[in-house]
Motif scaffolding. Structure first.
Motif: not given
Length: 365
Positions: A7-8, A15-18, A33-34
């Motif tokens: 969540a961000d 996108i970067t974290l995923k 991702t939300v």
């Protein structure tokens, strides 16, 4: 497979974290991702992910409220918060609300994310251990205080006292000794034999436990994968010294790594635990001069002295020798410089800064 929710409110961060790490290789799956806390909480209620990564500042519902709601419904769900350098107060609130740890957005890297996810998974697994929830919560609260203190966050003594008021620590009130341990040259080890950081913590935990007699009451609390404290319920100083030496010897023998320990004097009350903890952490810097795999006693005190640049000419003479390509003289001056630092017990950080200053100016020549 561990379910992960991100969540961000910044699309680029999501996108970067995923895509930053191979989630499948870590037996994890990013289920969603939300962009706000309200949507994150709705998905949490539907899917019940084991791991939640959340920003602290979001519309609809901020990270603190999200953590609070999640922890009310599931204590075993592990929450990692994302923060900026200016979010110190929010980070503290998040840790108090039950966050496992935090990551700085600006310094976020693949290795760091992998490390913390691996550690979080272990925490999830430990959720089903025999240790009851009350004990785990007490240890977690104290761990959070120590992590924040070591990273130079200002922690109110009341936060320490609240953590230490848990039943698990009550018997330590009459006397205890605190041992701070840290693996030496950890960055080199992480680049080499221990690329899986959580595996190092697991090995250290096992060897520490095996080195301590069942008749010595203690708690092992990790601050990172390579450092932590051992809280001994003992007033026998020589016995604890022997145990600490045994721990260092066994870790060197079985893991082929050096571990140094700083031991406090015998304490008679938990009321000053925060002071004692910072004393052993600061005294541990003595290792800079003592070498690897050493046992340090915190009562040796902080004997470091500040570097007085006006009293030194080594850097001037050294740069002149390099400029004249007199490398024999340059080597002699380096030895004299290091000897001066050791004899005057200069603050380790200032030694490094002085060395970097010389290297930078030598490169210019």
């Amino acid at each position: 497979m561990y379910k992960v929710l991100i969540a961000d409110d910044e699309r680029l961060i999501r996108i970067t974290l995923k895509n930053m790490i191979d989630w499948q290789a870590l037996h994890c799956e990013v289920i969603a991702t939300v962009k706000d806390g309200k949507e994150a909480y709705r998905i949490f209620q539907e899917v019940h992910p084991e791991i939640v990564i959340t920003d602290l500042k979001m519309p609809e519902m901020d990270g603190i409220e999200l953590i609070t709601k999640i922890k009310k419904e599931s204590r075993n769900t592990q929450v990692i918060v994302l923060s900026n350098y200016s979010d110190f107060e929010l980070v503290r609130d998040a840790m108090k609300a039950g966050a496992f740890d935090y990551l700085l957005k600006i310094t976020l890297e693949k290795e760091e994310l992998t490390r913390i996810i691996t550690q979080v998974k272990e925490n999830c697994e430990e959720g089903g251990s025999s240790q009851n929830e009350e004990e785990k919560q007490g240890i977690k609260e104290l761990q959070q205080c120590m992590v924040l203190s070591k990273n130079e966050h200002i922690i109110d003594v009341k936060e320490y006292q609240r953590a230490l008021a848990q039943p698990i620590f009550q018997e330590y009130e009459d006397f205890y000794q605190l041992a701070y341990f840290r693996v030496d040259n950890i960055n080199m080890l992480y680049e080499g034999k221990f690329k899986e950081h959580a595996r190092l913590q697991s090995n250290l935990r096992d060897l520490i436990r095996e080195s301590i007699s069942l008749y010595v009451k203690h708690q092992v609390i990790f601050i990172s994968n390579h450092s932590g404290v051992i809280l001994f319920h003992s007033a026998e100083k020589l016995r604890i010294i022997t145990i600490c030496n045994s721990i260092m010897r066994n870790i060197e023998q079985y893991l082929d790594v050096h571990l140094s320990i700083t031991l406090s004097d015998i304490q008679r009350t938990l009321k000053t635990y925060d002071e004692v903890y910072m004393q052993v952490v600061q005294a541990h810097e003595q290792r800079f001069y003592k070498g690897e795999g050493v046992l340090i006693h915190s009562e040796e005190g902080d004997l470091f002295h500040s570097l007085q640049m006006n009293d030194l000419q080594y850097h001037v003479e050294l740069l002149e020798a390099v400029q004249k390509k007199n490398f024999h003289q340059a080597n002699e001056l380096i030895d004299k410089t290091l000897l001066y630092m050791r004899e005057n017990h200069i603050v380790p950080r200032q030694v490094l800064e002085y060395t970097i200053f010389i290297i930078k100016n030598t490169i210019k020549i």
